[in-house]
Write a protein that holds these residues in place. Structure first.
Motif, PDB file in Angstrom:
ATOM      1  N   LYS A 141       0.843  -1.204   0.000  1.00 33.92           N
ATOM      2  CA  LYS A 141       0.000   0.000   0.000  1.00 33.92           C
ATOM      3  C   LYS A 141       0.875   1.251   0.000  1.00 33.92           C
ATOM      4  CE  LYS A 141      -3.761  -1.968   2.831  1.00 33.92           C
ATOM      5  NZ  LYS A 141      -4.458  -1.791   4.140  1.00 33.92           N
ATOM      6  N   ARG A 142       1.855   1.225   0.857  1.00 39.20           N
ATOM      7  CA  ARG A 142       2.706   2.405   1.026  1.00 39.20           C
ATOM      8  C   ARG A 142       3.544   2.690  -0.213  1.00 39.20           C
ATOM      9  NH1 ARG A 142       2.263   3.565   6.396  1.00 39.20           N
ATOM     10  NH2 ARG A 142       1.296   1.875   7.573  1.00 39.20           N
ATOM     11  N   VAL A 143       4.090   1.646  -0.811  1.00 43.10           N
ATOM     12  CA  VAL A 143       4.945   1.880  -1.971  1.00 43.10           C
ATOM     13  C   VAL A 143       4.121   2.321  -3.173  1.00 43.10           C
ATOM     14  CG1 VAL A 143       4.964  -0.488  -2.930  1.00 43.10           C
ATOM     15  CG2 VAL A 143       6.958   0.988  -3.201  1.00 43.10           C
ATOM     16  N   ARG A 144       2.891   1.844  -3.304  1.00 46.62           N
ATOM     17  CA  ARG A 144       2.060   2.282  -4.422  1.00 46.62           C
ATOM     18  C   ARG A 144       1.657   3.750  -4.275  1.00 46.62           C
ATOM     19  NH1 ARG A 144      -2.829  -0.210  -4.958  1.00 46.62           N
ATOM     20  NH2 ARG A 144      -2.743  -1.285  -2.963  1.00 46.62           N
ATOM     21  N   VAL A 145       1.391   4.175  -3.049  1.00 47.86           N
ATOM     22  CA  VAL A 145       1.065   5.580  -2.816  1.00 47.86           C
ATOM     23  C   VAL A 145       2.271   6.464  -3.122  1.00 47.86           C
ATOM     24  CG1 VAL A 145       0.496   7.277  -1.038  1.00 47.86           C
ATOM     25  CG2 VAL A 145      -0.749   5.114  -1.132  1.00 47.86           C
ATOM     26  N   VAL A 146       3.435   6.078  -2.620  1.00 49.18           N
ATOM     27  CA  VAL A 146       4.650   6.865  -2.845  1.00 49.18           C
ATOM     28  C   VAL A 146       4.994   6.910  -4.333  1.00 49.18           C
ATOM     29  CG1 VAL A 146       7.143   6.888  -2.457  1.00 49.18           C
ATOM     30  CG2 VAL A 146       5.596   6.490  -0.545  1.00 49.18           C
ATOM     31  N   ALA A 147       4.882   5.777  -5.017  1.00 44.44           N
ATOM     32  CA  ALA A 147       5.210   5.738  -6.434  1.00 44.44           C
ATOM     33  C   ALA A 147       4.276   6.637  -7.242  1.00 44.44           C
ATOM     34  CB  ALA A 147       5.120   4.305  -6.947  1.00 44.44           C
TER      35      ALA A 147
END
Length: 302
Positions: A141-147
């Motif tokens: 979840k976190r990496v998709r938001v940051v990306a």
């Protein structure tokens, strides 16, 4: 045939040194100095001067040498070449690499965790599989938001090596499956763990810094739970790491048989200093990965 005769006076080194001391030009500026022949002795006809160009490096005491850090091929130049500006700070190539690697980790480790739960060989393996699923569901979840915020394209399937690891696990059975599950995952986590620390230390981007902090906790939790199975081959890990190193061993000498090392005094604050924070967020052998849900301003998770 033309024959040239070059006469160099015996005191040339002293003359060159004197000229270098008098001339304060930097090493980065013009440092080629023609030699000027000495004045002729009385009663002698001067030789025809022949120009000699000498490289005269300046001593550190004269003037500091400029840095070559901004030149092509240096670390700083490479950093600048791969960096783009964002509202959260510069985004470097190593920042983007970490974002992609975090995504890739979830793409193969979550299926590996699911397989462990479905096969259920023993309680320890099943618990490790549970941690993999929970950890990478959250981290993904976190990496998709940051990306999305940083406009970094993410992969949607494991890379070739990771697919190979999954195939090895699938083909294995019994204790061989347990051994492959634990050691393939433990080795992979051990490789990304220092990479996360490197980016966490050097990144100038606040989103990447937070992602690195979150990933650090998740990876440490997975390393801990995999080691808890008792199936980690630490000798293999040590040998694999040593095979990649070319440096000679460093550090204090090995303990000598029959010799007791002296005890070390405690490190503690001076009188009157009161500290109230807890030294560890969880008991030994546990990693606290509890954290609030990621902020999702672009509705990536909906």
């Amino acid at each position: 045939m033309i024959r040239l005769s070059l006469r160099i006076p015996a005191d040339l080194p002293e003359r060159v040194t004197a000229q270098a001391a008098a001339d304060r030009r930097s090493l980065n500026s013009e440092i080629l100095h023609p030699w000027r022949p000495p004045s002729p002795l009385p009663g002698r006809t001067p030789d025809r001067p022949t120009a000699i160009r000498l490289l005269l490096p300046r001593s550190a005491g004269n003037r500091p040498v400029r840095s070559y850090a901004d030149r092509a091929g240096t670390g700083q130049a490479n950093l600048a070449a791969g960096t783009v500006n964002t509202q959260w700070g510069p985004l470097s190539a190593s920042d983007r690499d970490l974002i992609v690697r975090v995504r890739l980790a979830g793409l193969w480790e979550l299926p590996a965790g699911q397989q462990a739960i479905e096969r259920d060989p023993n309680k320890a393996i099943k618990e490790a599989g549970d941690h993999l699923i929970v950890g990478h569901t959250d981290l993904d979840k976190r990496v998709r938001v940051v990306a999305a915020q940083l406009n970094v394209e993410l992969p949607n399937q494991p890379n070739e090596q990771q697919q190979g690891w999954l195939q090895e696990m699938t083909a294995a059975t019994g204790t061989e499956y347990e051994r492959k599950f634990v050691n393939l995952l433990r080795a992979a986590h051990g490789k990304i763990f220092p990479a996360i620390g490197t980016v966490r230390n050097s990144t100038r981007n606040s989103l990447v810094r937070q992602l690195a902090s979150d990933a650090n906790q998740t990876v440490l939790d997975h390393i801990t739970i995999l080691e808890k199975t008792g199936a980690v081959d630490f000798d293999a890990l040590a040998n694999d790491t040593a095979a990649l190193s070319t440096a000679s061993p460093t550090g204090p000498p090995a303990p000598a048989a029959g010799v007791t090392a002296p005890s070390a005094p405690p490190v503690q604050p001076g009188d009157g200093v009161v500290a109230t924070s807890s030294p560890s967020p969880a008991p030994p052998g546990q990693v606290n990965t509890a954290r609030p849900e990621p902020s999702d301003p672009d509705n990536v998770l909906r």
